[in-house]
Design an enzyme around this catalytic site. Sequence first.
Site, PDB file in Angstrom:
ATOM      1  N   LYS A 186       0.738  -1.467  -0.011  1.00 50.32           N
ATOM      2  CA  LYS A 186      -0.078  -0.066   0.106  1.00 50.32           C
ATOM      3  C   LYS A 186       0.820   1.292   0.039  1.00 50.32           C
ATOM      4  O   LYS A 186       2.157   1.178   0.129  1.00 50.32           O
ATOM      5  CB  LYS A 186      -1.010   0.064   1.028  1.00 50.32           C
ATOM      6  CG  LYS A 186      -1.770  -1.408   1.480  1.00 50.32           C
ATOM      7  CD  LYS A 186      -2.678  -1.359   0.082  1.00 50.32           C
ATOM      8  CE  LYS A 186      -3.630  -2.557  -0.087  1.00 50.32           C
ATOM      9  NZ  LYS A 186      -3.627  -3.838   0.445  1.00 50.32           N
TER      10      LYS A 186
HETATM   11  C1  PLP Z   1      -5.103  -4.627   0.843  1.00 47.83           C
HETATM   12  C2  PLP Z   1      -6.277  -4.794   0.843  1.00 47.83           C
HETATM   13  C3  PLP Z   1      -7.382  -5.256   1.804  1.00 47.83           C
HETATM   14  C4  PLP Z   1      -6.720  -6.214   2.946  1.00 47.83           C
HETATM   15  O1  PLP Z   1      -5.823  -5.396   3.770  1.00 47.83           O
HETATM   16  P1  PLP Z   1      -4.701  -6.273   4.382  1.00 47.83           P
HETATM   17  O2  PLP Z   1      -3.801  -5.290   5.264  1.00 47.83           O
HETATM   18  O3  PLP Z   1      -3.836  -6.858   3.607  1.00 47.83           O
HETATM   19  O4  PLP Z   1      -5.345  -7.111   5.525  1.00 47.83           O
HETATM   20  C5  PLP Z   1      -8.779  -5.083   1.652  1.00 47.83           C
HETATM   21  N1  PLP Z   1      -9.213  -4.750   0.431  1.00 47.83           N
HETATM   22  C6  PLP Z   1      -8.625  -4.199  -0.477  1.00 47.83           C
HETATM   23  C7  PLP Z   1      -9.457  -3.635  -1.693  1.00 47.83           C
HETATM   24  C8  PLP Z   1      -7.078  -4.030  -0.326  1.00 47.83           C
HETATM   25  O5  PLP Z   1      -6.276  -3.853  -1.278  1.00 47.83           O
END
Ligand code: PLP
Length: 376
Positions: A184
């Site tokens: 992210k």
């Molecule tokens: C990364 C992501 C998640 C989950 O986040 P985590 O921190 O990996 O649990 C959920 N929804 C979307 C759209 C994502 O890109």
Amino acid sequence: MKNFLPFTRPTLDAETISGVVEVLNSGWLASGPQVVSFEEELAKYLGGNRTVRSLNSGTAALETALILCGIGPGDEVIVPAMTFVATANVVVRTGAKPVFVDVELESRNLDLNQLEAAITPRTRAIMPVHLAGLPVDLDSLYQIAERHGLRVIEDAAQAIGSSFAGRKIGSCGDLVCFSFHPNKNMTTIEGGALSVGSNVSVEQLEKLRFHGISRNSEGEMDVSIVGDKLNLSDVAARIGLGQLKRLDEFNAKRRILASRYFELLASDPPGVLPARGDSGHNWHMFTILLPFDQLGLTRVEFQKIMHDKGIGVGVHYPALHLFSLYRAMGYREGQFPNAERIGRETVTLPLFPAMDSSDVDRVCDTLRETLSAGMA
Ligand SMILES: *Cc1c(COP(=O)(O)O)cnc(C)c1O
């Protein structure tokens, strides 16, 4: 491979790393002072007088949000058919049913024109996803939610630092969930956060996050509900503090790199480019759709050739309703044509703050070379 360009890579600076060493030496590693200040800084960054609480993943934030809304067996939750699978999985985990709605081809986001047709008397919430960091039209979405008395759980896992019509994602709205996974725009290694308005019980949120425990003024403990174990560590929070400081700089760099992609690809697009959005786009990803059935090569072959030429290419994402779990619930091919086409054709090109414009040039050169070889 020397010079290999992955599709994404986190940037961790020396100040953050030495800050982590300080935390490691401090004697306090799990949730403590770093978590408290990370939550304060996040709330300040988002603005809008929100309460922000950290959790140990974006998935945990989404699932906690659903439980805070009282969603469970017999309920339906509307989810786009094009997103990371966690968005729908958390609904299943509460015992509720995810009801998929198709997305728009260009924005890859929930098609608000198809939303109301999916609402039934059992619908309790809508989970819009700001895919790749491009915000959903929140004005229209919240109008629909209000008209039908529905809760909104925004999956803003990819949208930290994005804004819609000048309002930062997470500065307003019902429950807004962020992820700080290393892919992210900012990371805590694993981690997430929930930004809530005044209609949400923070006491309940804190109980759900940590064993259902509450404490009275004497510090004595009581347990009134079955909570989970979803708290962030101080080590992770310290990374988040270092990342948050640089988030706007990271996102500005991403915007410059995305513009370079448009400059190089827009005049002779190899496929469907992403929606540009406005200046509120955090450019979490740059994804294009390539018509593989006309190109004479499969996506897996394409990825392999690009990889061998030093370019990492991701796939975000296959359409959710075609996974076996969701087929077993009755979903079928043909129901959501845009999500299906995106699922077949999408590729994610490298985009992260440590790249420079010449890397984008290299990606685009390699892309054209690979595609014309495929056509031959
Ligand atoms: C990364 C992501 C998640 C989950 O986040 P985590 O921190 O990996 O649990 C959920 N929804 C979307 C759209 C994502 O890109």
